[in-house]
Each structure stands twice: as structure tokens, then as C-alpha cells.
Design a protein around this motif. Structure first.
Motif, PDB file in Angstrom:
ATOM      1  N   PRO A 161       0.823  -1.224   0.000  1.00 48.41           N
ATOM      2  CA  PRO A 161       0.000   0.000   0.000  1.00 48.41           C
ATOM      3  C   PRO A 161       0.846   1.258   0.000  1.00 48.41           C
ATOM      4  CG  PRO A 161      -0.813  -1.591   1.611  1.00 48.41           C
ATOM      5  CD  PRO A 161       0.512  -2.104   1.136  1.00 48.41           C
ATOM      6  N   CYS A 204      -3.978   5.565  -4.735  1.00 47.04           N
ATOM      7  CA  CYS A 204      -3.418   4.687  -5.764  1.00 47.04           C
ATOM      8  C   CYS A 204      -4.414   4.578  -6.910  1.00 47.04           C
ATOM      9  CB  CYS A 204      -3.118   3.311  -5.168  1.00 47.04           C
ATOM     10  SG  CYS A 204      -2.388   2.157  -6.342  1.00 47.04           S
ATOM     11  N   CYS A 213      -5.984  -0.685  -8.143  1.00 46.77           N
ATOM     12  CA  CYS A 213      -5.042  -0.740  -7.027  1.00 46.77           C
ATOM     13  C   CYS A 213      -5.754  -0.555  -5.682  1.00 46.77           C
ATOM     14  CB  CYS A 213      -3.968   0.326  -7.210  1.00 46.77           C
ATOM     15  SG  CYS A 213      -2.844   0.490  -5.812  1.00 46.77           S
ATOM     16  N   ASP A 214      -6.726   0.341  -5.654  1.00 51.47           N
ATOM     17  CA  ASP A 214      -7.428   0.634  -4.405  1.00 51.47           C
ATOM     18  C   ASP A 214      -8.153  -0.600  -3.869  1.00 51.47           C
ATOM     19  OD1 ASP A 214      -8.461   2.591  -2.407  1.00 51.47           O
ATOM     20  OD2 ASP A 214     -10.384   2.065  -3.310  1.00 51.47           O
ATOM     21  N   THR A 247      -5.386  -2.819  -2.123  1.00 52.37           N
ATOM     22  CA  THR A 247      -4.831  -2.267  -0.885  1.00 52.37           C
ATOM     23  C   THR A 247      -5.876  -2.205   0.231  1.00 52.37           C
ATOM     24  OG1 THR A 247      -5.293  -0.032  -1.720  1.00 52.37           O
ATOM     25  CG2 THR A 247      -3.083  -0.922  -2.104  1.00 52.37           C
ATOM     26  N   ARG A 248      -7.132  -1.986  -0.118  1.00 54.69           N
ATOM     27  CA  ARG A 248      -8.175  -1.960   0.908  1.00 54.69           C
ATOM     28  C   ARG A 248      -8.374  -3.320   1.541  1.00 54.69           C
ATOM     29  NH1 ARG A 248     -13.544   0.233  -1.391  1.00 54.69           N
ATOM     30  NH2 ARG A 248     -14.215  -0.438   0.673  1.00 54.69           N
ATOM     31  N   ALA A 290      -5.908  -5.436   2.013  1.00 54.10           N
ATOM     32  CA  ALA A 290      -4.635  -5.889   2.574  1.00 54.10           C
ATOM     33  C   ALA A 290      -4.802  -6.274   4.036  1.00 54.10           C
ATOM     34  CB  ALA A 290      -3.583  -4.794   2.420  1.00 54.10           C
ATOM     35  N   SER A 349       1.098  -5.768   3.298  1.00 59.54           N
ATOM     36  CA  SER A 349       0.969  -5.881   1.854  1.00 59.54           C
ATOM     37  C   SER A 349      -0.340  -6.562   1.514  1.00 59.54           C
ATOM     38  CB  SER A 349       2.146  -6.673   1.257  1.00 59.54           C
ATOM     39  OG  SER A 349       2.204  -7.961   1.843  1.00 59.54           O
ATOM     40  N   GLY A 350      -0.788  -6.326   0.288  1.00 57.65           N
ATOM     41  CA  GLY A 350      -2.013  -6.948  -0.188  1.00 57.65           C
ATOM     42  C   GLY A 350      -1.708  -7.869  -1.352  1.00 57.65           C
TER      43      GLY A 350
END
Length: 993
Positions: A524, A529, A546-547, A550-551, A553, A557-558
Motif C-alpha cells: 500500500p 493509488c 489498485c485501491d 490495498t483496501r 490488505a 501488503s495486499g
């Protein structure tokens, strides 16, 4: 946690007791056996993940006196479990956590509370596992062994065979006694029926070996504590101990083998540290009457042994509490039974960075899961009841990185079913498949294990060839659907685990014969992103924002995984689609899967309700034809049945080779492709609107005619009038409201009215056919008047009541069947449309029968007349009216049933043209071709209206039937309009006769 445990039940001063082991499972289908060596007891159970099972043991398992014994309780499992031993005596319950055989040691130090009555004395027992063992006891205090009494400084040696133990009882406090063995042993300590602040109590606890001791300990106070409790600190070698009670700190030097006793005061935590390993045992002395509580012993875990995941057992009938000790900055992330721990007060532990708190649990006996995503913490399970109390440390669980999102209600039901199957020793392909899948998944997701994508694709790929998923298997379709769902989600979780456990590899991919997997690890960013990641597997791609990654994750890291299955589409299509068992809506039954099955997952599994859609580009197995429709669908399990559903997915773009699907969630996806039942056609739409508009005009003129033309009022025209009214309202509502599907409620109401009006039309068509049949039959039997009275009395209640009854029953059975996503009509789901088609088909068959019988009767009658007066014109008119009667009786609606195969478009055009003009046929036959009505029209147009003759009931008889009568009947009775001739016209016919 472990797979093998041993224990025994020490002398309890002769009181009756109920002893049991409480077994908690962490994996599905964990097979456990509980047995007693050299004793006829062997119990086999099956434990699932998160389940706690109690196994009662015979009371005779208890050991009496100083004796070598063979009644060692052995617990074995094929997967990791935790075990709590319970000795539930009258006002003297006691519990202890059992440590697995793998955690046993060769050196222990005994700790026993002091005795304050002549009938109380300390005791301990030593048990060995599978091998012969030599145990040496270095006595401190006094104990009995055989006929001798051993005192401090004495040494005794005991030889134990496999699964043997020795119980020793002391005359005085035995704390500090050292036990050394050649091979690991289990050591239990306790006190037989000693009395302090309460009535007689019995306590016991399994001790930790010296090799498991730590250097730092924190003891939170008990929630109900009113008096000082005691902590015993044991050293195996010389050390300096810091004992801090609240803000008061004390330093004590301990020699090896010595035991330090210190108080634990109410509401004040204790912090203990040393420069070498020490043993810390907490002793609750109990509370005096009237608020008495039972005394107990409890090992205190050291800080270095704290875990991130625990299992604790709440006891029946107790006020159960979870005592927690955690780092000050990590308290907000602790989770109890999948819910954040809220509304607790955290208290500082002076001299440390830790805080402590308590949380009340349910009074029911059950297992609770407590965890923190990243930081280790301490957990103690304590409880109090009338004259009872207990305390045990929580059992550490291995860190399993995945969550069981496969545990849907149906999957849980299947797990329970398979549990019974395994216990009964039966064979089940499905249960074996699920067990193998789970074992594979749990192995990959075990703690501190790095797994590669190749390890994921290999074993799981072989499962795709399992006979459980094959068309020739003996398993039910529900089990196959559950197995497919289980496999899909297991592969996703294993792939995500592979990505998360290999942070050095940002992108991984693997391709085998059965599947292709690509994973991506995303760190993230500090800011927003906006990047879109593309993952490729075989010839399919997934574009994800990307969002979204990462949300989801879990930590630093995701991970995102994309899987494409090479053969799964043929397995599902072959087993289900040809029979239509997976379709959520019957309109999909003409479709077939035309792509590989793909899956997408992020974080710890599937993700729902995405803020930004995910796009999947799927390659067609076969080139798409222009007339074919494409649907993006996802696989889900509903009520135990696997279905392909459209919700949440739309077709973004399609051509002959590829389709892009845009979805608001992650799941397993595929393409359904094929011909719809009737393709929407612009010419058909134009024909429908033009034909219905023209019919509405004709129906309005017919209604006015039947109302205003008094000379033709009779039973027949009454039926014509009701049919025209119902058909006018139905067509008008259809034209204006059938596509208004935005509001679910409004659309359902419109569909209900359309259902009622069209059913009413067909009921009046049925009455038309019945009236026609009865009228023609009366050419033989003159009974028309009574028949008319019969129809007048019942036709209105039947004409409007029967459709209302059908609609009411239909709405009561399935009110959700009214209205679809596109049209305000009956849903095809669950065959609800047959609530209309059923009565319609029946009426069409009956009317067709009436029509053929009527023609047959007329053929006989007309053939007996004078054929010389017949003309070509008469024959043509009769033929036209006979054919037109088929339209009026609704028989042409049967064309809708033949819209299949290569001729379906032809039938669609015929159906639309003929039935949209039904109103025009009614006006043409019953009005324009009726001579008397035409005469009325002429009078109205000329403005000269002659007095209307008296209305009479048309009652033809064989004696008055002539060629003219034939014309009059066919022109003005029920084959044509139901209009009788005027008086003047009838007299002219009589003269001719």
C-alpha cells in the motif's frame, strides 16, 4: 496444540466424581480417540474446526493412594487439537490444560499448596509415554513410598513401563521436590481434599518442564477477588527475582530448587522477572462463606510464550471471564469469536509496557477463539459459581493465515454429515474429496510455511480429475455443487497464501494442464493509488484497481490472485447445464458455457461490493454468432444448489472471440452464450403496437355497439361485451405499462392485473365456446331457454371469480413471481408462468373441441337442407366466419407454444400478427358482418332511427331451418355474431317457410 496427550486423575479423598476431557478442534474432520491403557475404554470422536467435544470417562479411572498405576488416559488425534482435563467433584471442580507429548520434558519441580488440616496432604503423579523410563525423585519435604517415608535430601528411583505412572502423596509440603527422568514424562501436582478458607477442596495442575520456563511473567487479579491469593516462584538454579506488586517492587535472590511464596492482592497486577528461567504457579485460596469459591492452581504463561491466537473453554453454570494481558499499543485489534473486543477497560501493569483487562464470556459451555492479527498477548480463562471456581491458561493455536470463507451454512451442514459418515466407518466419495481438499489447504496455510504456486496448482489440479466431480460419479448434484464451491475457494485461499508468504516475489505465475495462476503482491502506498493491475492466466485477463487490492490488505501488503481453469467448464457443463439444474432463471436454459471458468480473489479471500468494478476478459471456446446473446455469470451456492447467476456482472464489450465482463464483486466467473427463446425484434415491436392500437379502436367500437344496440341484447351479446371489455383493458394496460419495471412493487401490481385480465379474457372465450356448442346442440333438442337462464345465473361469477381465485392462489404461493427485471409480467423462475399457461392451454383445448364438434353438428344439419338454394357466396361467407371463430375463441394463442427450432421466428411473427388483431376480428365478425348491426349503423348514419322491435330469444327449430335460416343462423347466431333477426325479418323468413 498437539496430537498426543497423556494424563491421569489423582486421589480425590473418596468423593464421587465426574471426570472428562474437553477436546477442541482446529481443522475439519479431526479424528480423535480417547482410551485408557490396560482398561476396556476406547472412545472415537470426530471434531470439526472451532468445535469443542466433551468425552466423559469412567469414574473408576481415578487413582487411590500411593501406587504404581496403568490407567493412563491417552488422547490421540490425526490433526492438532487442544485438551482440557476436568475433574468435577462435589463442590470441588478442577481443570488443567494438558500439554502435548511433544512438549513434555525430563526435569520438573513440584509445587504444592500448604495444608492446614490433618486430612489434607499434597500429592503428585508421574506418567511416561511409549517407552520404559527411569524416574528419579529428589525429595524435599516428606512423602510416602512403599513402606518407607522419604524426607528432604532423600532420593528414590522408580522404573515405569510404557503408559505407566506412579502416584506419590506427601506428609508435608513437597514444594521444591525435583523430578528427573531419562525420557520425557508428564507431571501432575495437587492436593487431596485440603481445607483453607472453604470447605474441602481438591486441586490439580499439569506442570511445565524446566525447559519450558520463562523469565518474565504478568499476573492480572481475578475479577471476583476479595482476599489475597498466592503465587509460587520456583528456581532451578540461583537467580535474582524482581517481584513488583503494583508500584511496590521487591528483589529476592533464590537458590536452585527453592520456592518463593508471595501474595497477589485484589485489583493489583503482579509483574515478575528473573535473569534465568523460573516457574510461576498461581494459587487461588478461595473465598470464605457466604460468597465461597473453590481453590485452584494455574500455570502462569511467560511473556515469551504469548500467542496471537488462542482457544479457551467456558464452563457450564459459571460466570466465565477472559483475562487478557497485551501490549499497550495493540489492545484495539483483539478479536473474540470473529468480533472486535469492545467496552473493556484496560489497566496499566506498572513497570511494563503491558496492560490487562477482563471480558465476560457466556455462561454456556463452549469453545471461544480469541486472536490478534499481529501482536502476541496473554489469555487466561477463569470462572466462578456457587462454591466453585476454576482457572486455566488459554491454549495457543497455530497461526493459520486463511479464514474459512468456505464455511457457508451448506458447507457446515456437509461437514457435519461427513463427520457422521466417518464415525460410522462408511465410505463417501464426497466426504473423502472434502477431507483431502481440507488437508491440502491446511498444510499449505500452516504457520511459518512458505508455499509456491506450483505446490498449489499440482495437488489441487489433481482434484479436478476426481470421480466426485465426474459425470459418472454416484454423488448427488448437491454434493457436486458443494465440492466445486469448496475446491474453487480453496484454490483461491492457497494462491493468496503463496503470494503473502513470498514477499520477495512481487509477481508469481504457474501453468499446468488443469489450471493457470498468477498472483501479485502490492505494498500500500502512502497516498491514493490510481493504478490498474492486469493479471493474465492462459488466454484470460483480469483488470483490478489498485485501491481494491490495498483496501483488502491484511498486514503490510495486499495480494491478488487470478486463476483460470482449463477443464472445469466442461465438468460443470456436462454435469449440470444440459439438464438446466444450475440456472437461476429459466430464460438461461437455452445457454451453454462458452469460456473457461476463472476466479479472482484479494486479501484473505473473496471481496464483495467493490467500489470500482473488476474487468475480466474471457476468450470464447467457440466463435460467437451474430444471433447469439452473451451473459457474464458467476458461480454461487444457494440453499445447497449451485447456480450461475447474473447479478453484479454486465457485458462491457463482446465480439466473435472475446467478451469483457465488468463485475462489482470477486468470485468465479464464466460466459453463458446461446439463443434466447425469442429474440427481441424491432419489426415485431412495431407490429405489436400497431396491431394492438388498431384492436383497441375496434374493441371500443364493438363495446359501444353492444351497449347501444338494444335490438341485439341477449346472452350471446353479453358474453361478447365482457370479452371485449376484458380484452380492451388488458391490451391497454399491456401497451402502456408492461415495460415499467423500475419500481418492483408497481411492476408486480401491473403484472398481477395483466395476469387477471388475460385470464378473464380466456374465461370469457371459454364461455363463448360453451355458448356456441350449446346453441348448436339445441338444433336437436329445444332447450335453449333453460340453458340461457343457467348461463345468465352463473357466467358472471365464473367469468370474473375464477381468474381472481387463480391470481390469489398464485400470489399466495409465490408473490415474488410477479414482475421481472425487464417486463411487468410473470417470472419464468420456478415455473411460475404456468399459473397462466396452464389455464390457457386447457381453455384452448376445450374451445378447439367445442369448435370441431360444432362444425360436425352443422355439417349434418346443413347437408339435410335443400342444396339448390345454396350459393357460392354463402359458402365463402360461412368458411370465412368459421375460420374467424378460431381467432375469437383464442385458439391462435397456441402458436406461442411452437416458437422453437428453426421455425420459431415464423411462429413469433404469426403469433404477434394474429393475436394483436384479435379485437379487430371480434369487431369484424360480431359487428360488421352482422346484417342487423349494419342496419343499425345505417340508421345512425342517416339520423333516422326506426322503433326497435321487441327483444326475443333466438330459438331455432328444425322445422324452420331453410336455406335462408342457414344464412341467418350463420350470420347472426354464435358462429357469427349473437344477434337475432328483427321481427320483420323473422316474419319474412316464416313466409318463405
Amino acid at each position: 496444540m498437539g496430537r498426543e496427550f497423556i494424563t491421569s486423575y489423582m486421589d480425590d479423598c473418596g468423593n464421587s466424581s465426574q471426570v472428562e476431557v474437553q477436546i477442541t478442534g482446529y481443522f475439519a474432520f479431526t479424528s480423535v480417540s480417547v482410551s485408557i491403557s490396560n482398561y476396556p475404554f476406547d472412545k472415537k470422536i470426530m471434531v470439526n474446526r472451532g468445535e469443542m467435544v466433551r468425552v466423559s470417562l469412567p469414574e473408576s479411572v481415578g487413582i487411590k493412594g500411593v501406587i504404581k498405576f496403568s490407567k493412563v488416559v491417552l488422547v490421540k488425534a490425526d490433526k492438532d487439537i487442544s485438551v482440557v482435563s476436568v475433574s468435577n467433584k462435589h463442590v470441588s471442580p478442577e481443570t488443567t490444560v494438558l500439554y502435548p507429548v511433544s512438549s513434555l520434558g525430563n526435569e520438573h519441580y513440584i509445587v504444592t499448596p500448604p495444608t492446614e488440616s490433618l486430612d489434607s496432604y499434597p500429592e503428585f503423579s508421574v506418567m511416561t509415554y511409549e517407552d520404559r523410563n527411569l524416574v528419579t525423585v529428589h525429595v524435599k519435604g516428606k512423602l510416602r513410598y512403599g513402606t518407607r517415608v522419604y524426607s528432604t535430601g532423600d532420593t528414590l528411583k522408580i522404573i515405569l513401563l510404557a503408559f505407566q505412572g506412579y502416584q506419590l502423596q506427601g506428609i508435608a509440603d513437597l514444594s521444591g521436590t525435583r523430578i528427573v527422568s531419562e525420557k520425557p514424562v508428564a507431571v501432575l501436582v495437587g492436593q487431596v481434599c485440603f481445607c483453607t478458607s472453604t470447605k474441602c477442596n481438591h486441586v490439580f495442575e499439569q506442570l511445565l518442564p524446566v525447559c519450558s520456563w520463562g523469565t518474565t511473567y504478568i499476573i492480572p487479579p481475578l475479577p471476583w477477588q476479595k482476599v489475597d491469593e498466592i503465587v509460587y516462584i520456583t528456581a532451578s538454579q540461583s537467580t535474582t527475582v524482581l517481584y513488583q506488586l503494583g508500584e511496590q517492587a521487591e528483589t529476592v535472590t533464590l537458590a536452585g530448587g527453592s520456592v518463593l511464596q508471595r501474595p497477589v492482592k485484589p485489583s493489583i497486577p503482579v509483574f515478575i522477572s528473573a535473569n534465568v528461567g523460573i516457574q510461576v504457579v498461581f494459587y487461588s485460596v478461595g473465598a470464605p462463606l457466604p460468597n465461597s469459591s473453590h481453590a485452584f492452581l494455574m500455570n502462569v504463561p511467560d511473556v515469551d510464550s504469548y500467542c496471537r491466537m488462542y482457544s479457551i473453554n467456558a464452563q457450564q453454570g459459571f460466570e466465565n471471564f477472559a483475562l487478557m494481558v497485551a501490549n499497550t499499543s495493540e489492545t484495539g485489534a483483539i478479536i473474540l469469536d470473529n468480533q472486535p473486543v469492545r467496552d473493556v477497560v484496560w489497566n496499566r501493569v506498572p513497570g511494563t509496557e503491558f496492560v490487562w483487562s477482563m471480558h465476560m464470556l457466556t455462561p454456556a459451555i463452549r469453545s471461544h477463539a480469541v486472536e490478534h492479527p499481529s501482536s502476541p498477548f496473554a489469555l487466561l480463562s477463569v470462572g466462578i459459581a456457587a462454591m466453585d471456581s476454576y482457572g486455566i491458561p488459554g491454549s495457543c493455536r497455530k497461526d493459520v493465515t486463511f479464514k474459512y470463507q468456505t464455511e457457508t451454512p451448506h458447507i457446515k451442514e456437509q461437514l457435519e454429515m461427513c463427520k457422521d459418515v466417518f464415525l460410522q466407518g462408511s465410505n463417501s466419495e464426497f466426504c473423502s474429496f472434502v477431507n483431502s481438499t481440507l488437508v491440502n489447504l491446511e498444510t499449505m496455510c500452516a504457520q511459518d510455511r512458505t508455499v509456491s504456486l506450483k505446490e498449489v496448482a499440482g495437488p489441487f489440479g489433481s482434484f479436478l480429475n476426481s470421480s466426485t466431480l465426474s459425470a459418472g460419479g454416484n454423488e448427488s448434484k448437491r454434493e457436486v455443487a458443494a465440492a466445486v464451491t469448496f475446491l474453487l475457494q480453496s484454490v483461491e485461499l492457497a494462491a493468496l497464501t503463496a503470494a503473502l508468504t513470498s514477499p520477495e516475489m512481487k509477481k508469481q505465475n504457474v501453468t499446468t494442464e488443469s489450471m493457470a495462476i498468477e498472483t501479485l503482491l502490492v505494498v500500500p502506498a502512502a497516498g491514493p493509488c490510481d493504478e490498474v493491475f492486469r493479471l493474465i492466466a492462459q488466454e484470460e485477463t483480469m483488470d483490478i484497481h489498485c485501491d481494491t487490492v490495498t483496501r483488502a490488505a491484511t498486514e503490510d501488503s495486499g495480494a491478488v490472485a487470478f486463476i483460470s481453469y482449463s477443464t472445469l467448464d466442461s465438468i460443470i457443463d456436462k454435469r449440470f447445464l444440459n439438464e438446466g439444474d444450475l440456472m437461476a432463471d429459466e430464460k438461461l436454459r437455452n445457454f451453454h458455457l462458452n469460456s473457461r471458468v476463472v476466479s479472482g480473489a484479494v486479501g484473505a479471500g473473496r471481496f464483495m461490493n467493490l467500489s470500482k468494478p473488476v474487468n475480466f476478459t474471457l476468450r470464447h471456446r467457440q466463435a460467437k454468432k451474430e444471433e447469439e446473446e452473451t451473459l457474464c455469470v458467476h458461480w454461487k451456492l444457494i440453499a445447497g444448489k449451485g447456480i450461475w447467476a447474473e447479478d453484479g456482472c454486465t457485458v462491457h464489450h463482446t465480439n466473435s472471440t472475446h467478451t469483457i465482463c465488468s463485475c462489482d464483486h470477486l468470485s468465479s466467473f464464466a460466459l453463458l452464450m446461446g439463443h434466447t427463446r425469442v429474440e427481441e425484434s424491432y419489426p415485431l415491436t412495431i407490429i405489436t403496437y400497431v396491431g394492438l392500437t388498431f384492436s383497441l379502436l375496434c374493441l371500443l367500437l364493438a363495446i359501444l355497439t353492444f351497449l347501444l344496440c338494444r335490438s341485439i341484447h341477449n346472452v350471446s351479446t353479453s358474453i361478447h361485451l365482457q370479452l371485449c371489455l376484458c380484452l380492451f383493458l388488458a391490451n391497454l394496460l399491456f401497451l402502456t405499462a408492461v415495460t415499467r419495471s423500475r419500481s418492483r412493487v408497481v411492476c408486480a401490481v401491473i403484472a398481477g392485473f395483466l395476469h387477471y385480465l388475460f385470464l378473464a379474457c380466456f374465461i370469457w372465450m371459454f364461455l363463448e365456446g360453451l355458448h356456441l356448442f350449446l346453441t348448436v346442440r339445441n338444433l336437436k333438442v329445444v332447450n335453449y331457454t333453460s340453458a340461457s337462464r343457467f348461463k345468465k345465473r352463473f357466467m358472471y361469477p365464473f367469468g370474473y371469480g375464477f381468474p381472481a381465485l387463480v391470481v390469489a392462489i398464485s400470489a399466495a404461493v409465490n408473490h415474488e413471481g410477479y414482475g421481472t427485471s425487464k417486463y411487468c409480467w410473470l417470472s419464468l423462475e420456478r415455473g411460475f408462468h404456468w399459473s397462466f399457461l396452464g389455464p390457457v392451454c386447457a381453455i384452448i383445448l376445450i374451445n378447439l373441441t367445442f369448435f370441431l364438434v360444432t362444425l360436425w353438428i352443422l355439417r349434418d344439419k346443413l347437408s339435410s337442407l335443400n342444396e339448390d338454394v345454396s350459393t357460392l357466396k354463402d359458402t365463402r361467407l360461412l368458411t370465412f366466419k368459421a375460420i374467424a371463430q378460431l381467432f375469437i375463441l383464442g385458439c391462435t394463442w397456441s402458436l406461442g407454444l411452437f416458437q422453437v427450432g428453426s421455425a420459431k421466428m415464423v411462429m413469433a411473427y404469426l403469433f404477434t400478427i394474429v393475436n394483436s388483431l384479435q379485437g379487430a376480428f371480434i369487431f369484424l365478425v360480431h359487428c360488421l358482418l352482422n346484417r342487423q348491426v349494419r342496419e343499425e349503423y345505417r340508421r345512425w348514419i342517416k339520423g333516422t332511427r326506426k322503433p326497435s322491435p321487441t327483444t326475443q330469444t333466438f330459438s331455432p327449430s328444425v322445422s324452420t331451418v331453410t336455406t335462408s335460416t342457414k344464412m341467418g343462423y350463420m350470420g347472426s347466431s354464435d358462429l357469427g355474431p349473437a344477434c337475432p333477426a328483427s321481427s320483420q325479418h323473422r316474419s319474412e323468413k316464416g313466409a318463405e317457410a
